[in-house]
Design a protein around this motif. Structure first.
Motif, mmCIF file in Angstrom:
data_model
loop_
_atom_site.group_PDB
_atom_site.id
_atom_site.type_symbol
_atom_site.label_atom_id
_atom_site.label_comp_id
_atom_site.label_asym_id
_atom_site.label_seq_id
_atom_site.Cartn_x
_atom_site.Cartn_y
_atom_site.Cartn_z
ATOM 1 N N UNK A 7 0.658 -1.453 0.030
ATOM 2 C CA UNK A 7 -0.010 0.038 0.000
ATOM 3 C C UNK A 7 0.834 1.221 0.083
ATOM 4 N N UNK A 8 2.170 1.202 -0.292
ATOM 5 C CA UNK A 8 3.033 2.342 -0.311
ATOM 6 C C UNK A 8 2.668 3.363 -0.930
ATOM 7 N N UNK A 9 2.210 3.135 -2.405
ATOM 8 C CA UNK A 9 1.901 4.092 -3.148
ATOM 9 C C UNK A 9 0.648 5.235 -2.706
ATOM 10 N N UNK A 10 0.134 4.455 -1.913
ATOM 11 C CA UNK A 10 -1.335 5.311 -1.280
ATOM 12 C C UNK A 10 -0.750 6.550 -0.284
ATOM 13 N N UNK A 11 0.001 6.575 0.226
ATOM 14 C CA UNK A 11 0.440 7.617 1.202
ATOM 15 C C UNK A 11 0.817 8.815 0.511
ATOM 16 N N UNK A 12 0.915 8.931 -0.762
ATOM 17 C CA UNK A 12 1.098 9.909 -1.460
ATOM 18 C C UNK A 12 -0.002 10.858 -1.342
ATOM 19 N N UNK A 13 -1.295 10.249 -1.265
ATOM 20 C CA UNK A 13 -2.660 10.894 -1.222
ATOM 21 C C UNK A 13 -3.514 10.885 -0.185
ATOM 22 N N UNK A 14 -3.105 9.612 0.948
ATOM 23 C CA UNK A 14 -4.144 9.698 1.893
ATOM 24 C C UNK A 14 -3.194 9.951 3.316
ATOM 25 N N UNK A 15 -3.651 11.117 4.136
ATOM 26 C CA UNK A 15 -3.097 11.401 5.129
ATOM 27 C C UNK A 15 -3.369 10.462 6.462
ATOM 28 N N UNK A 16 -4.550 9.704 6.322
ATOM 29 C CA UNK A 16 -4.679 8.882 7.487
ATOM 30 C C UNK A 16 -3.980 7.427 7.051
ATOM 31 N N UNK A 17 -2.954 7.233 6.571
ATOM 32 C CA UNK A 17 -2.475 6.027 6.125
ATOM 33 C C UNK A 17 -0.947 5.928 6.676
ATOM 34 N N UNK A 18 -0.737 4.875 7.386
ATOM 35 C CA UNK A 18 0.767 4.580 7.619
ATOM 36 C C UNK A 18 0.905 3.305 7.238
ATOM 37 N N UNK A 19 2.292 3.149 6.271
ATOM 38 C CA UNK A 19 2.790 1.715 6.110
ATOM 39 C C UNK A 19 4.093 1.418 6.772
ATOM 40 N N UNK A 20 4.034 0.377 7.444
ATOM 41 C CA UNK A 20 5.348 0.063 8.098
ATOM 42 C C UNK A 20 6.050 -0.911 7.564
ATOM 43 N N UNK A 21 7.387 -0.804 7.593
ATOM 44 C CA UNK A 21 8.420 -1.797 7.173
ATOM 45 C C UNK A 21 9.212 -2.228 8.165
ATOM 46 N N UNK A 22 9.975 -3.185 8.260
ATOM 47 C CA UNK A 22 10.980 -3.500 9.145
ATOM 48 C C UNK A 22 12.217 -4.292 8.430
ATOM 49 N N UNK A 23 13.383 -4.355 9.067
ATOM 50 C CA UNK A 23 14.523 -4.810 8.744
ATOM 51 C C UNK A 23 14.854 -6.149 9.464
ATOM 52 N N UNK A 24 13.731 -6.630 10.182
ATOM 53 C CA UNK A 24 13.786 -7.720 11.039
ATOM 54 C C UNK A 24 13.960 -9.014 10.414
ATOM 55 N N UNK A 25 12.956 -8.999 9.303
ATOM 56 C CA UNK A 25 12.511 -10.275 8.605
ATOM 57 C C UNK A 25 13.748 -10.888 7.357
ATOM 58 N N UNK A 26 13.415 -10.480 6.245
ATOM 59 C CA UNK A 26 14.103 -10.678 5.054
ATOM 60 C C UNK A 26 15.660 -10.247 5.435
ATOM 61 N N UNK A 27 15.829 -9.296 6.079
ATOM 62 C CA UNK A 27 17.260 -8.517 6.056
ATOM 63 C C UNK A 27 17.926 -9.146 7.508
ATOM 64 N N UNK A 28 17.131 -9.882 8.130
ATOM 65 C CA UNK A 28 17.735 -10.614 9.181
ATOM 66 C C UNK A 28 18.366 -9.800 10.316
#
Length: 373
Positions: free
Chosen positions: A218-239
């Motif tokens: 849903x990262x593309x939606x943050x450009x237009x929706x002020x009520x959206x937060x998309x979270x990512x982490x370096x804990x999984x695939x990055x180890x």
């Protein structure tokens, strides 16, 4: 070793590699070598590890060690933030780096609790509990909506539960512990339908491991929706779970608010490792291939025994053991394998993380005996 002993040992190894016995001369030598190998970037006059380093025993490992020499500085996260912004097609100001996505989940709950008593959070059951649990401690009411028959978020019921007191809706996609995803189209429709005064937090911790072509970020939606937060982490695939690095993507109007709620300051070692890993595309591709392959192997073994399971898209599997979970846990532990905890409503189901190839082999070898009556 004591922590100080480990630090000294790593420092001495780096001094040997750099060809000096002086800590004072180590930093200029390190910066010079990083520049010469095209992996330095200037931030407020300081050159920091960014991307591929010269080849010793691995990019991420070396940049992690190298960060010791810049541990006294601030601003190292700026390079990572700029690179993340470019990869998502947003401005650097729309990226908020946190101490793991856990800090950002807590900030989300704090934002929801900010207006005072009476607020509600809507989340699936079961799901990753850090945000809902922290919200409860802040006095928010959590309305748990059971997942559907396919162990996926029931978006229709979650939307129907939104009311005047709702301040936050949490969607973990892929979900933890079930591993299931909702499609990109369905999730985007849902996010757009949430009232603008309600914050939507989409947790994409496992998004890199998704192979369902209908799913997506849903990262593309943050450009237009002020009520959206998309979270990512370096804990999984990055180890890098122990180094605690995560980030949020948000609309320009929202990003400043999220950053203002910051609870900690990013650590330089974690940022250095995350920057190196983010740019190590071969490593990420190999890791993804290995994890998805072993996930398929475990799914095949479960399917061969006719056991119900969720369609996991994470770095774990979730399945019905056909008997008491405690018995399965004990039998696996006897083989040196620790199985995940119990989840409400899934009394006989087990969540098993996927590790290294030999660990998957060991699990598959122990599975028949652990499932026996």
């Amino acid at each position: 070793f004591s922590p100080l002993g480990v630090f000294r040992m790593i420092r001495e190894e780096l001094l040997i590699v750099l060809g000096t016995s002086s800590s004072e001369s180590a930093l200029p030598l390190l910066m010079q070598k990083l520049k010469a190998n095209g992996c330095g970037e200037s931030v407020t006059g300081i050159v920091i590890p960014a991307g591929y380093s010269f080849n010793l025993d691995g990019t991420m490992m070396y940049c992690t060690f190298a960060s010791i020499f810049i541990a006294q500085t601030y601003g190292i996260e700026m390079t990572l933030g700029t690179q993340l912004a470019a990869s998502h097609g947003v401005a650097p100001s729309q990226v908020i780096i946190g101490t793991g996505s856990g800090e950002l989940l807590k900030i989300s709950a704090l934002m929801a609790a900010g207006p005072g008593a009476g607020g509600e959070i809507i989340a699936a059951v079961p799901t990753y509990e850090e945000l809902p649990a922290f919200g409860t401690r802040l006095g928010l009411t959590v309305r748990g909506i059971p997942v559907d028959a396919n162990h996926q978020h029931d978006l229709a019921r979650m939307h129907a539960a939104i009311g005047p007191q709702t301040r936050l809706v949490y969607v973990c996609n892929p979900n933890n512990p079930t591993g299931t995803v909702v499609t990109r189209a369905d999730l985007e429709t849902f996010v757009r339908s949430v009232p603008p005064n309600v914050l939507v937090v989409v947790d994409e911790a496992y998004i890199h491991l998704v192979d369902d072509p209908k799913a997506g970020s849903m990262d593309h939606l943050v450009r237009e929706l002020p009520n959206l937060l998309v979270l990512r982490t370096f804990s999984k695939i990055h180890g890098l779970a122990g180094l605690r690095v995560g980030y949020a993507l948000a609309h320009e109007k929202t990003a400043a608010t999220v950053a203002a709620w910051g609870l900690t300051y990013p650590n330089s070692t974690g940022i250095a490792a995350a920057t190196a890993s983010f740019n190590d595309h071969d490593f990420l591709a190999q890791t993804r291939k290995a994890l998805v392959s072993d996930r398929a192997r475990i799914h095949a073994a479960i399917d061969a025994r006719g056991l119900p399971r969720a369609a996991s898209q994470g770095n774990f599997v979730f399945f019905d053991t056909g008997g008491p979970l405690k018995r399965f846990q004990e039998r696996m532990l006897a083989k040196g394998i620790k199985v995940g905890r119990h989840f409400d409503g899934y009394d006989s189901w087990a969540r098993v993380s996927i590790g290294l190839r030999h660990e998957t082999d060991a699990f598959l070898a122990a599975l028949p005996g652990a499932l026996g009556a």
